[in-house]
Scaffold this active site. Structure first.
Site, PDB file in Angstrom:
ATOM      1  N   ASP A  93       0.655  -1.135  -0.085  1.00  0.00           N
ATOM      2  CA  ASP A  93      -0.166  -0.083  -0.015  1.00  0.00           C
ATOM      3  C   ASP A  93       0.848   1.196  -0.072  1.00  0.00           C
ATOM      4  OD1 ASP A  93      -2.054   1.759   0.397  1.00  0.00           O
ATOM      5  OD2 ASP A  93      -3.181   0.368   1.834  1.00  0.00           O
TER       6      ASP A  93
ATOM      7  N   GLU B 215      -6.773   3.574  -5.405  1.00  0.00           N
ATOM      8  CA  GLU B 215      -7.845   3.984  -4.638  1.00  0.00           C
ATOM      9  C   GLU B 215      -8.336   5.157  -5.091  1.00  0.00           C
ATOM     10  OE1 GLU B 215      -9.400   4.556  -0.006  1.00  0.00           O
ATOM     11  OE2 GLU B 215      -7.605   5.531  -0.885  1.00  0.00           O
TER      12      GLU B 215
ATOM     13  N   HIS C 236     -10.652  -1.587   5.318  1.00  0.00           N
ATOM     14  CA  HIS C 236     -10.139  -0.888   6.687  1.00  0.00           C
ATOM     15  C   HIS C 236     -10.673   0.256   6.605  1.00  0.00           C
ATOM     16  CE1 HIS C 236      -7.747   0.836   3.727  1.00  0.00           C
ATOM     17  NE2 HIS C 236      -7.237   1.820   4.664  1.00  0.00           N
ATOM     18  N   ASP C 237     -11.546   0.608   5.813  1.00  0.00           N
ATOM     19  CA  ASP C 237     -12.245   1.983   5.903  1.00  0.00           C
ATOM     20  C   ASP C 237     -13.789   1.684   6.208  1.00  0.00           C
ATOM     21  OD1 ASP C 237     -10.134   3.531   5.670  1.00  0.00           O
ATOM     22  OD2 ASP C 237     -10.233   3.462   3.550  1.00  0.00           O
TER      23      ASP C 237
HETATM   24  C1  NOJ Z   1      -7.439   6.122   2.294  1.00  0.00           C
HETATM   25  C2  NOJ Z   1      -7.199   4.813   3.198  1.00  0.00           C
HETATM   26  O1  NOJ Z   1      -7.707   3.897   2.713  1.00  0.00           O
HETATM   27  C3  NOJ Z   1      -7.478   5.514   4.476  1.00  0.00           C
HETATM   28  O2  NOJ Z   1      -7.466   4.681   5.522  1.00  0.00           O
HETATM   29  C4  NOJ Z   1      -6.407   6.716   4.984  1.00  0.00           C
HETATM   30  O3  NOJ Z   1      -7.116   7.172   6.018  1.00  0.00           O
HETATM   31  C5  NOJ Z   1      -6.718   7.833   3.811  1.00  0.00           C
HETATM   32  N1  NOJ Z   1      -6.790   7.386   2.485  1.00  0.00           N
HETATM   33  C6  NOJ Z   1      -5.743   8.732   3.995  1.00  0.00           C
HETATM   34  O4  NOJ Z   1      -4.376   8.274   3.676  1.00  0.00           O
END
Ligand code: NOJ
Length: 519
Positions: free
Chosen positions: A99, A254, A319-320
């Protein structure tokens, strides 16, 4: 022709390293812990691992604020551990995806420390400094500009103030970033997940974003100047050339706030291999979860991706987001989790499976004082943050679920004594064995991996579709309702290859899932 291209035909398993397995008893997962479970992952049947960040971080955004791109945070291990992880994974035919969080660094990165030290520092232009803020908002709340009293200017941060945005218009920055890719490929990384890549470039004039209706100040503006700038394309081209100079490397982006057509526009020849379109996820519990809605979502993405001949990705959890099992299901029943898993593993596209999804882990629920995630701390109780979906992996019914021998950084879900890998491995009807069966079928069945998608007319409450190659047809039928439903049957002879209960062909019991192959 059916050849297996790992990132297109395989299944990618996301590990949030600090929550997977703690080998050294500090309450945080680590790389050696991951190595110790590679046999498990091989047996499950996945093809690649995406590791959320494990580079040095002050943890203001739990790894998404990096202070050195070319090292391993000592809490997670060493570069030697990473090399061992790569070697051990490759030995099992598992690829490793890193990542990379390159839109912003941590404010503790030496680049930013130098940049903020004086207005004429050589790295001043590596970040975005201005005398006056515009109206841009940070995604985690408040203005996107922070005043720095030392040099009396504001710097831009689209996330927390400890995550200053890098100036991608600076040539040296771009070169330094490409060196990061090179560094990890030389160590054996097979691919990259690019965090919020479409925000790298901002409109150089930094104009105010126009207004729109929304709840938070952040949602009350159209994000047209802070993301999706045309300069992204030449950079992707440069990046792709670098990736292509190594064999079979991969990059998935992403996208941040992007529309579906915009997402697709970033993929293809001379661009990224894939980008997340997030067709089946939302942060919002009221998101509809029914066949009619799913059919529309699938049709939408099929139209855009198929039209552009670009390979889609499928995501149910990460994870979000609240985990799909709890987002779409209630209580401890796994019927909805199995439906979500069926979509994940039988739709056209590369599946991304989030650690614990194979046992339908649920989110933990935390008191306000226990919340760690910055947006959760800011917006509680309207938004409780993302800690819920990041709890320790539930391996067995031993203390701390076999994740660690000490109290972990986040609490283990209280259901762990029943819901864990060991218990589910022993139960033929478990979510684990269902997932494993589906993964095996997907691998054995070219139509499930590469076949076209054709929706079938199906009664209310059900979803049915065909996946077809020139010489293979698979029928996927799912009942989302609590009623028994008769399913009209397509012509031909069909043999059942997977079913969640023993009902006759053409009849779907409540929540039943059936897969057939044409003989
Ligand atoms: C996207 C990531 O998936 C998230 O976990 C993160 O807080 C933000 N980008 C900022 O890097």
């Amino acid at each position: 022709m059916d050849f297996f291209l790992w990132w297109r035909d395989g299944v990618i398993y996301q590990i949030y390293p600090r929550s997977f397995s703690d080998s050294n008893g500090d309450g945080l997962g680590d790389l050696v812990g991951i190595v110790s479970h590679l046999d498990y992952l091989q047996d499950l049947g996945i093809d690649a691992i995406w590791l959320s960040p494990f580079q040095p971080t002050p943890d203001k955004d739990f790894g998404y604020d990096i202070s050195n791109y070319m090292d391993v945070d000592p809490r997670f291990g060493t570069l030697a551990d990473f090399s061992r992880l790569v070697a051990e994974a490759h030995r099992r035919d598992i690829r490793i995806i890193l990542d990379l969080v390159l839109n912003h660094t941590s404010d503790q990165h030496t680049w930013f420390r130098e940049s903020r030290s004086s207005q004429d520092n050589l790295k001043r232009d590596w970040y975005i400094w201005r005398d006056h803020p515009n109206n841009w908002q940070a995604s985690f709340g408040g203005s996107a500009w922070e005043y720095d009293p030392v040099t009396r200017q504001y710097y831009l941060h689209l996330f927390t103030k400890e995550q200053p945005d890098v100036n991608w218009r600076n040539r040296e920055v771009r070169k330094a970033m490409l060196d990061v890719f090179r560094f990890w490929m030389e160590l054996g990384a097979d691919g990259f997940r690019l965090d919020v890549f479409n925000a790298y470039f901002k409109d150089p004039q930094l104009p105010d974003n126009p207004p729109k209706f929304g709840l938070r100040a952040f949602d009350r503006q159209q994000h047209i100047h802070d993301i999706d700038q045309p300069e992204m394309m030449p950079f992707l081209n440069e990046l792709r050339s670098l990736l292509d100079s190594y064999p079979e490397r991969y990059a998935v982006g992403e996208t941040y706030l992007a529309t579906l057509p915009k997402t697709v526009s970033y993929c293809g020849k001379g661009k990224l291999h894939a980008a997340f379109s997030f067709d089946f996820t939302a942060n919002d519990l009221s998101f509809p979860w029914n066949p009619a809605w799913l059919r529309d979502q699938i049709a939408r993405r099929e139209e855009v991706f198929n039209g552009a001949a670009i390979w889609p990705t499928t995501v149910m959890s990460n994870h979000d987001l609240p985990r799909a099992a709890g987002r779409y299901g209630r209580g401890e029943d796994d019927a909805q989790a199995k439906l979500a898993m069926t979509l994940l593993l039988t739709l056209r596209g590369t599946p991304f499976l989030y650690y614990g999804e194979e046992i339908a882990m649920r989110d933990i629920s935390l008191k306000r004082s226990e919340i760690l995630d910055p947006p959760g701390r800011k917006y509680w109780p309207i938004y409780k943050g993302r800690d819920g979906c990041r709890s320790p992996m539930q391996w067995n019914d031993e203390p701390f679920a076999g994740f660690s021998n000490t109290r972990p950084w986040l609490p283990v879900h209280p259901d762990y004594a029943q819901r864990n890998v060991a218990a589910q491995q022993a139960d033929p009807h478990s979510m684990f064995n269902f997932t494993k069966d589906l993964l095996r079928l997907r691998k054995e069945t070219p139509a499930l991996r590469r076949g076209s998608y054709t929706p079938l007319q199906a009664p209310r409450g059900t979803l049915a579709y065909l996946r077809q190659t020139d010489d293979q047809s698979v029928l996927v039928a799912m009942n989302f309702s609590k009623r028994q439903v008769n399913l009209p049957w397509p012509a031909g002879d069909w043999r059942v290859i997977l079913t969640t209960s023993e009902d006759a062909r053409g009849v779907l019991a409540p929540y039943q899932i059936q897969l057939f192959i044409k003989v």
